[in-house]
Every structure is written in structure tokens, then in C-alpha cells.
Motif scaffolding. Structure first.
Motif, PDB file in Angstrom:
ATOM      1  N   VAL A  61       0.696  -1.491  -0.054  1.00 26.31           N
ATOM      2  CA  VAL A  61      -0.037   0.063  -0.093  1.00 26.31           C
ATOM      3  C   VAL A  61       0.750   1.346  -0.033  1.00 26.31           C
ATOM      4  N   PHE A  99      -7.327  -1.862   4.738  1.00 30.24           N
ATOM      5  CA  PHE A  99      -6.520  -1.468   6.142  1.00 30.24           C
ATOM      6  C   PHE A  99      -7.395  -0.953   7.049  1.00 30.24           C
ATOM      7  N   ILE A 124       3.369  -4.055  14.421  1.00 27.64           N
ATOM      8  CA  ILE A 124       2.847  -4.670  15.485  1.00 27.64           C
ATOM      9  C   ILE A 124       3.848  -4.642  16.504  1.00 27.64           C
ATOM     10  N   ILE A 126       5.826  -1.917  17.915  1.00 25.97           N
ATOM     11  CA  ILE A 126       5.285  -0.980  18.839  1.00 25.97           C
ATOM     12  C   ILE A 126       6.141  -1.128  20.133  1.00 25.97           C
ATOM     13  N   TYR A 156       8.153   2.023  21.109  1.00 27.03           N
ATOM     14  CA  TYR A 156       7.620   2.928  21.988  1.00 27.03           C
ATOM     15  C   TYR A 156       7.388   2.473  23.449  1.00 27.03           C
ATOM     16  N   PRO A 215       4.135  11.578  13.969  1.00 33.40           N
ATOM     17  CA  PRO A 215       5.216  10.520  14.067  1.00 33.40           C
ATOM     18  C   PRO A 215       4.385   9.497  13.074  1.00 33.40           C
ATOM     19  N   ARG A 216       3.328   9.403  12.656  1.00 39.51           N
ATOM     20  CA  ARG A 216       2.599   8.401  11.850  1.00 39.51           C
ATOM     21  C   ARG A 216       2.094   8.999  10.525  1.00 39.51           C
ATOM     22  N   GLY A 217       2.681   9.991  10.151  1.00 39.41           N
ATOM     23  CA  GLY A 217       2.523  10.660   8.991  1.00 39.41           C
ATOM     24  C   GLY A 217       1.407  11.772   9.268  1.00 39.41           C
ATOM     25  N   ASN A 263      -4.693   9.818   2.525  1.00 40.97           N
ATOM     26  CA  ASN A 263      -3.431   9.924   2.531  1.00 40.97           C
ATOM     27  C   ASN A 263      -2.587   8.691   3.153  1.00 40.97           C
ATOM     28  N   HIS A 264      -1.325   8.910   3.206  1.00 38.71           N
ATOM     29  CA  HIS A 264      -0.696   7.599   3.524  1.00 38.71           C
ATOM     30  C   HIS A 264      -0.511   7.578   5.052  1.00 38.71           C
ATOM     31  N   PRO A 290      -2.332   3.539   9.157  1.00 39.61           N
ATOM     32  CA  PRO A 290      -3.648   3.039   9.719  1.00 39.61           C
ATOM     33  C   PRO A 290      -3.556   2.316  11.062  1.00 39.61           C
TER      34      PRO A 290
HETATM   35  C1  HEM Z   1       5.305   1.099  15.836  1.00 38.19           C
HETATM   36  C2  HEM Z   1       4.503   2.045  15.610  1.00 38.19           C
HETATM   37  C3  HEM Z   1       4.689   2.665  14.363  1.00 38.19           C
HETATM   38  C4  HEM Z   1       5.222   3.762  13.515  1.00 38.19           C
HETATM   39  C5  HEM Z   1       6.463   4.693  14.063  1.00 38.19           C
HETATM   40  C6  HEM Z   1       4.432   3.844  12.513  1.00 38.19           C
HETATM   41  C7  HEM Z   1       4.887   4.972  11.315  1.00 38.19           C
HETATM   42  C8  HEM Z   1       4.302   5.035  10.240  1.00 38.19           C
HETATM   43  C9  HEM Z   1       4.569   6.329   9.443  1.00 38.19           C
HETATM   44  C10 HEM Z   1       5.416   7.463   9.658  1.00 38.19           C
HETATM   45  C11 HEM Z   1       3.580   6.272   8.195  1.00 38.19           C
HETATM   46  C12 HEM Z   1       3.211   7.088   6.920  1.00 38.19           C
HETATM   47  C13 HEM Z   1       4.596   6.891   6.143  1.00 38.19           C
HETATM   48  C14 HEM Z   1       4.122   7.672   4.836  1.00 38.19           C
HETATM   49  O1  HEM Z   1       3.588   9.006   4.622  1.00 38.19           O
HETATM   50  O2  HEM Z   1       4.530   7.149   3.962  1.00 38.19           O
HETATM   51  C15 HEM Z   1       3.048   4.784   8.161  1.00 38.19           C
HETATM   52  C16 HEM Z   1       2.240   4.178   7.439  1.00 38.19           C
HETATM   53  C17 HEM Z   1       1.788   3.018   7.597  1.00 38.19           C
HETATM   54  N1  HEM Z   1       1.593   1.914   8.735  1.00 38.19           N
HETATM   55 FE1  HEM Z   1       2.442   2.464  10.531  1.00 38.19          FE
HETATM   56  N2  HEM Z   1       3.708   3.053  12.178  1.00 38.19           N
HETATM   57  C18 HEM Z   1       3.597   2.245  13.255  1.00 38.19           C
HETATM   58  C19 HEM Z   1       2.437   1.132  13.565  1.00 38.19           C
HETATM   59  C20 HEM Z   1       1.817   0.543  12.624  1.00 38.19           C
HETATM   60  C21 HEM Z   1       0.848  -0.466  13.088  1.00 38.19           C
HETATM   61  C22 HEM Z   1       0.508  -1.203  14.243  1.00 38.19           C
HETATM   62  C23 HEM Z   1       0.349  -0.983  11.849  1.00 38.19           C
HETATM   63  C24 HEM Z   1      -0.764  -1.978  11.519  1.00 38.19           C
HETATM   64  C25 HEM Z   1      -1.562  -1.661  10.924  1.00 38.19           C
HETATM   65  C26 HEM Z   1       0.912  -0.001  10.681  1.00 38.19           C
HETATM   66  C27 HEM Z   1       0.717  -0.134   9.293  1.00 38.19           C
HETATM   67  C28 HEM Z   1       1.168   0.783   8.452  1.00 38.19           C
HETATM   68  C29 HEM Z   1       0.713   0.821   6.921  1.00 38.19           C
HETATM   69  C30 HEM Z   1      -0.018  -0.412   6.363  1.00 38.19           C
HETATM   70  C31 HEM Z   1       1.234   2.038   6.615  1.00 38.19           C
HETATM   71  C32 HEM Z   1       1.022   2.350   5.084  1.00 38.19           C
HETATM   72  C33 HEM Z   1      -0.071   3.483   4.940  1.00 38.19           C
HETATM   73  C34 HEM Z   1      -0.331   3.928   3.434  1.00 38.19           C
HETATM   74  O3  HEM Z   1       0.583   3.836   2.606  1.00 38.19           O
HETATM   75  O4  HEM Z   1      -1.475   4.524   3.331  1.00 38.19           O
HETATM   76  N3  HEM Z   1       1.860   0.887  11.242  1.00 38.19           N
HETATM   77  N4  HEM Z   1       3.422   4.158   9.642  1.00 38.19           N
END
Ligand code: HEM
Length: 423
Positions: free
Chosen positions: A85, A100, A244, A247, A250, A351-353, A360-361, A364
Motif C-alpha cells: 500500500v 486496512f 505491531i 510498537i 515505543y 510521528p505516523r505521517g 493519505n498515506h 492506519p
Molecule cells: C510502531 C509504531 C508505528 C510507527 C512509528 C508507524 C509509522 C508510520 C508512518 C510514519 C507512516 C506513514 C508513512 C508515509 O507517509 O509514507 C506509516 C504508514 C503505515 N503504517 Fe504505520 N507505524 C506504526 C505502527 C503501525 C501499525 C501497528 C500498523 C498496523 C496496521 C501500521 C501499518 C502501516 C501501514 C500499512 C502504512 C502504510 C499506509 C499507506 O501507505 O497508506 N503501522 N506508519
């Protein structure tokens, strides 16, 4: 009108400096250039680096940016996988993202919280053996079990250490070269082999999994009327399992914060739910995790007088934006109370975008990360007693991903009888 000249790094290539300076690379240069934007070369290609909330709003504007071709192959072979994705745009991205997001309902989040609580209790009850406990490694194993149980992936308990190491190695490969990068590559190959086999069995009816579980949903998700390519389905299931497990980082940062700021721990023990919320937000803001995200310019446009040429790689400074003194008062201090009267905008706290989870990206997994971290923090603060021996808790900001040097060692762990209640 002629475009303004973007401040430019006077070096042949900045890749080495980026690896050396890690999380501070973009911010430091923005300070030197007194600008939120500068241009350089990264991995031998021209790139524009940007920092701050306004820049984040720009990079998450899909009118101007695409993700196709943004993630270098070395990340796809380790961290992300191919054709997931993260690499999609427009309608295809929105549809896959919807899948998602369908996994992130209230009940699913609560289910993850329950599993997390059970697994912390089971694991910590076995730690009272006089030996030091390396919390980062143990938290990764716990979160690996949580990830498998929550997604519906069957596992043997003797496999967990290996699988959690593999997921850890994929994340570790992000900012490393040489042997760590190779380890990440092999870890991905091995995990993909494992998950691919399971999805094939689910599709063939040889392995049952609960309808509605992430394993089921991804196995039977259709695009253009056809099941997802097996390789892509594998990448997407790992896109849930791997983060997961991550995590755990954190959770360890939160444990370090409770150790270094005993007053914060006391407030958590008092059961103040608002404080818990602010504390977890501050852990995500203050401690380093994602350093930057990359995108490519869809079509040439101008922003603040600067030209962004079609195809240009743009790196958005995630860590620096979360420490921007224009938005965050005394950003280098750990102060959960800052969230009491301040609700940051969708592009200031990233921190998660940034932006919207659906279109957006933006990550999730944001809510399940918050839930799992709260559960673990509550467990560590309220139901566990432990000693923290002298150790090196420094966090090297040149290492991506970063964690405390000692991996946070605890000793003499005692678990009190937990009383189950909502976090
Ligand atoms: C450890 C903690 C986490 C951090 C620091 C984190 C960080 C991020 C960041 C910064 C992005 C956005 C990146 C962008 O703009 O390209 C992202 C996207 C994403 N994360 Fe996380 N995330 C975490 C936990 C999770 C968890 C628990 C899941 C499980 C579902 C997950 C699944 C995803 C997916 C599938 C994307 C891509 C979304 C897209 O492209 O639309 N993340 N994450």
C-alpha cells in the motif's frame, strides 16, 4: 516570474551525512540555511528536503505528490516489501487503504488491547528469576505473539523469538548498511516464505481462520475482481505484523520516560486517563522513530516561489517537524502536559505521517499503537515492580531506528495481581 533558488548543499552527495546524522540530518541543515527547504543529492539522485507543518501539508497533498518510485529498492527489499500500500497512488491506494482501515474498528482495537494485557501478564510472570530482563527484546516477543493472535496467524511458541527477530531485523535495516541490511533482506525472505505458505493454505481451505480477522480479510481481498496476487497479499499481512512488533520500541521509550520522570509515573499510577493519553502522545512526539518520509513530485509546480520539478524526490522531516520550536514550546523537554490545552493540527504532529488516514498515506495502525502502548504502560506502572540497574540509556540519534543503548534492563521483577479494567 522566475523561481527562487532553493538553498543547496555544497556536496556531491549527502547519503553518508544522512546515515551519520540520522534523525537530525534535515533539521540541522534547515537551521544552517535558515530555511524549511534545501536541496541536495541522496543516494546519488537529486532530492529536496523539507521540514515543518506547512511542508508536511504540501507533501501529503496528493495533487502534487505520488509515492510510486519514492521508496528505494533497498527499503522495498527489507522494510516495506514490494507493491504494498505504501507504493500506491490515487484510486488503487484509496481502495487498498480502505481494506486496512476496515480492520481498525473500536471492537478490533479493544480486542488487541485485551490480548496485549494477557500477554504482558503471562510473560512478566516468568521474569522473576534473578536474571536481567532486556525489555526491548522481551517486549518485541510479547508484541509478536500479540501480532500473530490478533491477525489470526497461527504460530508455534518456540518460533516466536525467531519471528520477532526477523520483524525487528526488517525495521533495523532501514538506516543501516552492510550486515544489518543483509540481515533485513534475509529476514524479509524468510518471513515472506512463512506468511505466503499460510495465505495459500487459507485460500485453499486447508487452514481455517476467523472470518473478519486480518488474515482472512487480506487472504480474500479482491482487486479488479481478482484475489490479490499471493506475493502482494503476503506483503500486506506483513505490513500489519511487522509494525505491531515495532510498537515494542515505543513501549520501551515509555518505560524509560517513567524511569527518568518519576512524577509522570505517579500520575499514571493514579489512574488519570487524560494524563495517560497525553503521556503516550508525548512519547510518540519526543522519542525518535520515523525520521522522514519520501514522495515524488507528480507534475512540476511552485511552492513559496520554489520550483518542484516533476519526478523530484522529496524527503519530509518527520522527527524535526515533531520538534519544531515554532509549534512546540521547549520541544526538547518531555512534557506530557503540553497536550492538555493543545490539539496539534493534522500536519504538526506527524510521528505516523500527516493528513487523513483514509485518503493519505497516514499510518492506519495509529490507534492500535496507542492502545497497545497504553496497556503496556499501565501494566509496567501499576502491576509490575522492578529495579532499574545502572545502564547506558542514551539514545543515539544517528541510528535509525533508535533505541536506548542498553535496550532497557530491568531486574527483580514482581508482578502484582492485576485487576482488569479499561485503560
Ligand atoms: C510502531 C509504531 C508505528 C510507527 C512509528 C508507524 C509509522 C508510520 C508512518 C510514519 C507512516 C506513514 C508513512 C508515509 O507517509 O509514507 C506509516 C504508514 C503505515 N503504517 Fe504505520 N507505524 C506504526 C505502527 C503501525 C501499525 C501497528 C500498523 C498496523 C496496521 C501500521 C501499518 C502501516 C501501514 C500499512 C502504512 C502504510 C499506509 C499507506 O501507505 O497508506 N503501522 N506508519
Amino acid at each position: 516570474m522566475e523561481a527562487k533558488q532553493i538553498p543547496t548543499e555544497k556536496v556531491l552527495d549527502s547519503s553518508f551525512a544522512l546515515m551519520k546524522e540520522g534523525y537530525n540530518f534535515i533539521r540541522k541543515r534547515c537551521e544552517v540555511h535558515k530555511s524549511d527547504i534545501f536541496s541536495t543529492r541522496v543516494m546519488f539522485q537529486p532530492a529536496i528536503c523539507v521540514s515543518g507543518g506547512e511542508a508536511a501539508a504540501l507533501v501529503y497533498d496528493s495533487k502534487h505528490f505520488v509515492r510510486k518510485g519514492a521508496a528505494p529498492m533497498r527499503f522495498q527489499k527489507t522494510l516495506f516489501g514490494q507493491k504494498g500500500v505504501q507504493t500506491l497512488d490515487d484510486v488503487l491506494h484509496r481502495k487498498r487503504k480502505e481494506m486496512f482501515m476496515s480492520l481498525m474498528g473500536q471492537e478490533q482495537i479493544a480486542h488487541l488491547g485485551r490480548i496485549t494485557r494477557e500477554q504482558w501478564l503471562m510473560a512478566a510472570s516468568q521474569w522473576d528469576n534473578g536474571k536481567p530482563v532486556y525489555l526491548l527484546d522481551e517486549a518485541q516477543k510479547i508484541m509478536c505473539i500479540v501480532a500473530c493472535q490478533w491477525t489470526g496467524v497461527p504460530f508455534k511458541s518456540e518460533e516466536i523469538a525467531r519471528r520477532s527477530n526477523e520483524f525487528g531485523a526488517m525495521v533495523d535495516a532501514f538506516g543501516t548498511v552492510g550486515s544489518s541490511h543483509l540481515k533485513g533482506k534475509y529476514a524479509r525472505l524468510s518471513s515472506e516464505r512463512w506468511i505466503r505458505g499460510l495465505i495459500s493454505q487459507v485460500r485453499g481451505g486447508w487452514l481455517s481462520t476467523a472470518p473478519g480477522s486480518p488474515m482472512y480479510i487480506i487472504s480474500f481481498y479482491k482487486e479488479h475482481g481478482k484475489l490479490l496476487d499471493l506475493k502482494v497479499a503476503t506483503v500486506e499481512l506483513i505490513n500489519i505484523l511487522r509494525p505491531i512488533v515495532a510498537i515494542a520500541n515505543y513501549i520501551v521509550f515509555a518505560a524509560v520516560a517513567m524511569h527518568q520522570y518519576p512524577s509522570a509515573k505517579r500520575k499514571i499510577v493514579s489512574g488519570d486517563k487524560n494524563y495517560m493519553e497525553w503521556f503516550v502522545h508525548e512519547v510518540r512526539r519526543f522519542f525518535p522513530f520515523t525520521p522522514f518520509v519520501g514522495a515524488r513530485v507528480r507534475d512540476t509546480f511552485t511552492w513559496k516561489g520554489y520550483e518542484f520539478p516533476k519526478g523530484m524526490l522529496v524527503l519530509l522531516d518527520v522527527y524535526g517537524t515533531d520538534h519544531d520550536p515554532r509549534k512546540w514550546e521547549r520541544p526538547e523537554e518531555f512534557r506530557p502536559e503540553r497536550f492538555k490545552n493543545f490539539t496539534p493540527g493534522a500536519f504538526d504532529f506527524i510521528p505516523r505521517g500527516g493528513g487523513d488516514h483514509y485518503t493519505n498515506h497516514r499510518c492506519p495502525g495509529e490507534w492500535i499503537t496507542i492502545e497497545a502502548t497504553k496497556v503496556a504502560v499501565k501494566f509496567l506502572a501499576t502491576f509490575m515492580e522492578y529495579d532499574v540497574p545502572d545502564q547506558d540509556l542514551n539514545i543515539d540519534l544517528s541510528r535509525m531506528p533508535a533505541f536506548p543503548k542498553s535496550r532497557f534492563i530491568i531486574m527483580n521483577v514482581k508482578v502484582k495481581e492485576p485487576v482488569y479494567e479499561a485503560v
